[in-house]
Write an enzyme that holds these catalytic residues in place. Sequence first.
Site, PDB file in Angstrom:
ATOM      1  N   CYS A 262       0.869  -1.264  -0.274  1.00  0.00           N
ATOM      2  CA  CYS A 262       0.161   0.034  -0.142  1.00  0.00           C
ATOM      3  C   CYS A 262       0.775   1.435   0.063  1.00  0.00           C
ATOM      4  O   CYS A 262       0.435   2.161  -0.761  1.00  0.00           O
ATOM      5  CB  CYS A 262      -0.957   0.026   1.111  1.00  0.00           C
ATOM      6  SG  CYS A 262      -0.009  -0.274   2.795  1.00  0.00           S
ATOM      7  N   HIS A 397      -2.028   0.994   7.427  1.00  0.00           N
ATOM      8  CA  HIS A 397      -2.251   1.222   5.805  1.00  0.00           C
ATOM      9  C   HIS A 397      -2.082   2.542   5.453  1.00  0.00           C
ATOM     10  O   HIS A 397      -2.236   3.477   6.325  1.00  0.00           O
ATOM     11  CB  HIS A 397      -3.978   0.839   5.670  1.00  0.00           C
ATOM     12  CG  HIS A 397      -4.230   0.779   4.387  1.00  0.00           C
ATOM     13  ND1 HIS A 397      -3.574  -0.320   3.474  1.00  0.00           N
ATOM     14  CD2 HIS A 397      -5.207   1.193   3.479  1.00  0.00           C
ATOM     15  CE1 HIS A 397      -4.362  -0.082   2.103  1.00  0.00           C
ATOM     16  NE2 HIS A 397      -5.057   0.834   2.325  1.00  0.00           N
ATOM     17  N   ASN A 415      -7.721   4.700  -2.453  1.00  0.00           N
ATOM     18  CA  ASN A 415      -7.107   3.518  -1.940  1.00  0.00           C
ATOM     19  C   ASN A 415      -6.594   2.516  -3.068  1.00  0.00           C
ATOM     20  O   ASN A 415      -6.679   3.019  -4.294  1.00  0.00           O
ATOM     21  CB  ASN A 415      -8.446   2.743  -1.488  1.00  0.00           C
ATOM     22  CG  ASN A 415      -7.944   1.622  -0.437  1.00  0.00           C
ATOM     23  OD1 ASN A 415      -6.497   1.595  -0.117  1.00  0.00           O
ATOM     24  ND2 ASN A 415      -8.817   1.249   0.592  1.00  0.00           N
TER      25      ASN A 415
END
Length: 448
Positions: A262, A397, A415
């Site tokens: 991520c 994250h 995202n």
Amino acid sequence: MKLILVLLCLISTLFVVKGGLSPTEQQIIVSYHNKWRSSPIGPTPSTTIPALKWNATIAAALQSSLDKCDGKFSTMSQYGTNSEWQSWWTPNTYFNLNATLDNIQKGASFYDWNAKGCNSSANYNCQLWTYAVWSKSTSYGCAKTICPDKSEVSCSYYPAGGFKGVLPYTPKTTTPAPTTPAPTTPKPTTPAPTTPKPTTPAPTTPKPTTPAPTTPKPTTPAPTTPKPTTPAPTTPAPTSTLTVDWTSYQTPIRDQGQCGSCWAFASSAALESRYLIKYGTAQKSTLQLSNQNAVNCIASGCNGGWSGNYFNFFKTPGIAYEKDDPYKAVTGTSCITTSSVARFKYTNYGYTEKTKAALLAELKKGPVTIAVYVDSAFQNYKSGIYNSATKYTGINHLVLLVGYDQATDAYKIKNSWGSWWGESGYMRITASNDNLAIFAYNSYYPTF
């Protein structure tokens, strides 16, 4: 109980191509579980952990559930009778059963035997390992299915286990030390535990403490990113003093797949969008930087990273384009910092202070990478403004902050879980509180 391995993911409804574990794959799963329970990583059990029995009924029910390709856990998990995990690989050809099981095994090193739960500072999921070695679980079944764009594998354990605050088995010693020291820099890569963390104050250190890796000098001058011949007009100033939305300057939503990358996706998305803001959107649909280049070059790869390290590492050599180093969703061994083809270049990077005012001030100039804490409610987000019911102090994250709406006091994030998640890959989060721990650490951005 339920938890998704390595990445918190939702899976859209798709038509099934085929499914089912082969006899060899089933034997691999059985062998791993037998090893985990007969010789567990951690303190020696006070008594031998009984081997799990393969339960064909559980396996069949799990297979039926997986074959729907809807991303939902089975009713056995939903009703709380079983502990269950899912892991998926995209595209299908990347499926690696041994790697999935190795990741579960790795979680054992992050179990804190004093706290009776996953090491909250390590930001690595260990809960799946506790499912597998839970001494009171007696049977299990596993299944695999192949959907058009991904492969899924899942195991379900009866009776349910993996509860925070309860040891998976009784060790000979009563107070063993944690098996892994907490790292000094967060690694936002793994699924969040469903139990909220303690509400301790956020760190006051102005920037992450782990030093950035030394940037290797290229052996040959790297070509710079070609700039448009005429600068594009700059974006009009927002009509509100605070409202801003950079969505129209975003490249397509990406999908990090079964890799804790991520941090790479958020960082490359920041580079792409800030480039488009400065030079125009002519390359909006085609500009794609190589996340694999970052995963290969920066320590930990699929096991975690940080935007500050990313921007520091590639500041001199530049980063490769996707076409030159395509994404494989695995940590590679070849770190490429020079090549005969052009690499994407930027000038520098910076970070914001850990306040809402500082973050919004920088957001007016362009998107910023932010760290957040993701739990099961976050992963199940569909639409609307998300407001976490729990206040977290750690993060796991990284995402890209692309906007803020003053009227609703809400952030908008991009995202890296695919366009089928959330609002076409985006999410709105309330800015009225910091329950997701955005201001626990600094936020980063590149400059041109």
